[in-house]
Design a protein around this motif. Structure first.
Motif, PDB file in Angstrom:
ATOM      1  N   SER A 174       0.924  -0.725   0.030  1.00  0.00           N
ATOM      2  CA  SER A 174       0.232   0.349  -0.372  1.00  0.00           C
ATOM      3  C   SER A 174       0.823   1.270  -0.111  1.00  0.00           C
ATOM      4  O   SER A 174       0.530   2.121  -0.178  1.00  0.00           O
ATOM      5  CB  SER A 174      -0.842  -0.490   1.158  1.00  0.00           C
ATOM      6  N   TYR A 175       2.309   1.099   0.361  1.00  0.00           N
ATOM      7  CA  TYR A 175       3.282   2.408   0.255  1.00  0.00           C
ATOM      8  C   TYR A 175       4.038   2.190  -0.514  1.00  0.00           C
ATOM      9  O   TYR A 175       3.827   3.066  -0.732  1.00  0.00           O
ATOM     10  CB  TYR A 175       3.838   2.436   1.851  1.00  0.00           C
ATOM     11  N   VAL A 176       4.552   1.353  -0.677  1.00  0.00           N
ATOM     12  CA  VAL A 176       5.828   1.676  -1.949  1.00  0.00           C
ATOM     13  C   VAL A 176       5.383   2.234  -3.538  1.00  0.00           C
ATOM     14  O   VAL A 176       5.915   2.523  -4.746  1.00  0.00           O
ATOM     15  CB  VAL A 176       6.283   0.409  -2.006  1.00  0.00           C
ATOM     16  N   LEU A 177       3.820   1.980  -3.459  1.00  0.00           N
ATOM     17  CA  LEU A 177       3.381   0.878  -5.116  1.00  0.00           C
ATOM     18  C   LEU A 177       2.766   2.413  -5.249  1.00  0.00           C
ATOM     19  O   LEU A 177       2.059   3.427  -6.178  1.00  0.00           O
ATOM     20  CB  LEU A 177       2.602   0.652  -5.289  1.00  0.00           C
ATOM     21  N   GLN A 207      -4.651   9.467  -0.605  1.00  0.00           N
ATOM     22  CA  GLN A 207      -5.603   9.025  -1.345  1.00  0.00           C
ATOM     23  C   GLN A 207      -5.854   7.081  -1.873  1.00  0.00           C
ATOM     24  O   GLN A 207      -6.589   6.676  -1.798  1.00  0.00           O
ATOM     25  CB  GLN A 207      -5.600  10.036  -2.687  1.00  0.00           C
ATOM     26  N   TYR A 208      -4.210   6.917  -1.726  1.00  0.00           N
ATOM     27  CA  TYR A 208      -3.805   5.650  -1.981  1.00  0.00           C
ATOM     28  C   TYR A 208      -4.653   5.290  -1.065  1.00  0.00           C
ATOM     29  O   TYR A 208      -5.036   4.215  -0.792  1.00  0.00           O
ATOM     30  CB  TYR A 208      -2.791   5.602  -2.898  1.00  0.00           C
ATOM     31  N   GLN A 209      -4.015   5.506   0.260  1.00  0.00           N
ATOM     32  CA  GLN A 209      -4.283   4.640   1.300  1.00  0.00           C
ATOM     33  C   GLN A 209      -5.365   4.517   1.289  1.00  0.00           C
ATOM     34  O   GLN A 209      -6.603   3.693   2.083  1.00  0.00           O
ATOM     35  CB  GLN A 209      -3.812   5.321   2.268  1.00  0.00           C
ATOM     36  N   GLY A 210      -6.099   6.032   0.654  1.00  0.00           N
ATOM     37  CA  GLY A 210      -7.954   5.606   0.960  1.00  0.00           C
ATOM     38  C   GLY A 210      -8.429   3.783  -0.260  1.00  0.00           C
ATOM     39  O   GLY A 210      -9.197   3.518   0.224  1.00  0.00           O
ATOM     40  N   ALA A 211      -7.602   4.795  -1.463  1.00  0.00           N
ATOM     41  CA  ALA A 211      -8.366   3.989  -2.513  1.00  0.00           C
ATOM     42  C   ALA A 211      -8.142   2.124  -1.915  1.00  0.00           C
ATOM     43  O   ALA A 211      -8.830   1.040  -2.011  1.00  0.00           O
ATOM     44  CB  ALA A 211      -7.412   3.745  -3.552  1.00  0.00           C
TER      45      ALA A 211
END
Length: 330
Positions: A250-253, A261-265
């Protein structure tokens, strides 16, 4: 109008109001949990170095699991006492625990958002198909969380000859494994490929874990107690790899300017899949018999196997340099 005619609508409205209130409370609690995960994940990304994020999340998960274990023990005491005073004290203590947890959060400094670079698209996380695919797969493999917390109690009580008190022992074992080893498990997950390896291992462990739990039914004591223990240990060990791999992926990509936003997705995709977990697990594990358990284990193993090619796909589509694989920390 008769008294009974009046009572009917009154009872209906009372019941409907109660159900609606409870449903709203559950919805609010679920929304708060989702919000906490998203904001917590983004905050960790903002106040820590990229190589430390998964390790920090591992420590947080271990502490969270310990807190859940303490809460479950306290609830067990209240249930055993079965008194209004005990339940009231438990509710008040729970409320005070939220206030106590809010205190340290006030000391966290405000952080400025990372500026969005020119040309960056809005809602880019929702357009990132390989990232969303990995998020969905993590959600499916995450069914193993609910196997221990949701299906195992029903399985033990209704389908095995194991004593009921053994359930408490199994939950203690699961909690102890996570508390003692979750942070250590993150040391070996350094980079996207290592994360996919951890996810693959978690999926593979689901197959023997679910199979062992399947054969705990229909045998005389003390065999089911041993089989249930082995199954829980296998799933708990897989849980360590699943959490560590999911944190790292979830972090490195995700690009630095869109970590929130990516953590939410990621949490949204994971949550959508996990919402189906009770229905799927009930159908497979409680109604499908031994075959259903083995089908579940095989499905989770296949999902774990699919994480490696999806990770390669994600790496090919990055517009930034993802972190390289690194040696274990500590």
């Amino acid at each position: 109008m008769t008294t009974e005619a009046i009572r009917g609508p009154v009872r209906f409205l009372t019941t409907a109001s109660f159900v609606t209130t409870v449903g709203s409370g559950l919805y609010l609690a679920g929304s708060m949990l989702f919000f906490t995960r998203v904001v917590g994940g983004a905050l960790v990304a903002r106040i820590s170095e990229p190589g430390e994020r998964t390790r920090i999340r591992g420590h947080l998960r271990a502490v969270t699991k310990l807190g859940m274990g303490i809460g479950a023990a306290a609830a067990g005491v209240a249930l055993q006492l079965d008194s209004a005073a005990g339940y009231t004290l438990l509710i008040l203590a729970n409320g005070l625990s939220f206030l106590a947890a809010a205190g340290p959060l006030l000391k966290i400094p405000s952080v400025a958002p990372v500026p969005r670079p020119p040309g960056a698209r809005r809602w880019e996380a929702m357009r990132d198909r390989p990232y969303l695919a990995l998020s969905l797969l993590c959600g499916v493999i995450g069914f193993q969380y609910d196997v221990v917390s949701l299906v195992l109690p029903l399985r033990l009580v209704s389908h095995t000859a194991a004593p009921r008190w053994w359930l408490s022992a199994l939950l203690v074992v699961n909690t102890a494994v996570v508390v003692l080893f979750q942070a250590r498990a993150t040391r070996w997950v350094r980079g996207p490929l290592a994360a996919s390896t951890a996810l693959r291992g978690a999926g593979f462990l689901s197959l023997p874990g679910c199979t062992t739990l399947a054969f705990a039914a229909g045998v005389s004591a003390p065999v089911p107690t041993a089989l249930l223990l082995v199954g829980v240990l296998l799933l708990s060990w897989g849980e360590l790899g699943l959490a560590a791999g999911a944190f790292e992926i979830s972090y490195v990509l995700a690009p630095e300017h869109s970590q929130g936003q990516y953590q939410g997705a990621f949490n949204l995709a994971d949550g959508v899949v996990r919402a189906a977990s009770p229905v799927v697990l009930t159908a497979l594990c409680l109604q499908g018999g031994k075959l259903g358990w083995m089908v579940l284990g095989a499905a989770l193993a296949l999902c774990g196997l699919a994480t490696r090619p999806l990770t390669h796909w994600a790496l090919r589509t990055r517009t930034f340099s993802a972190p390289e694989e690194a040696l274990p920390v500590g």
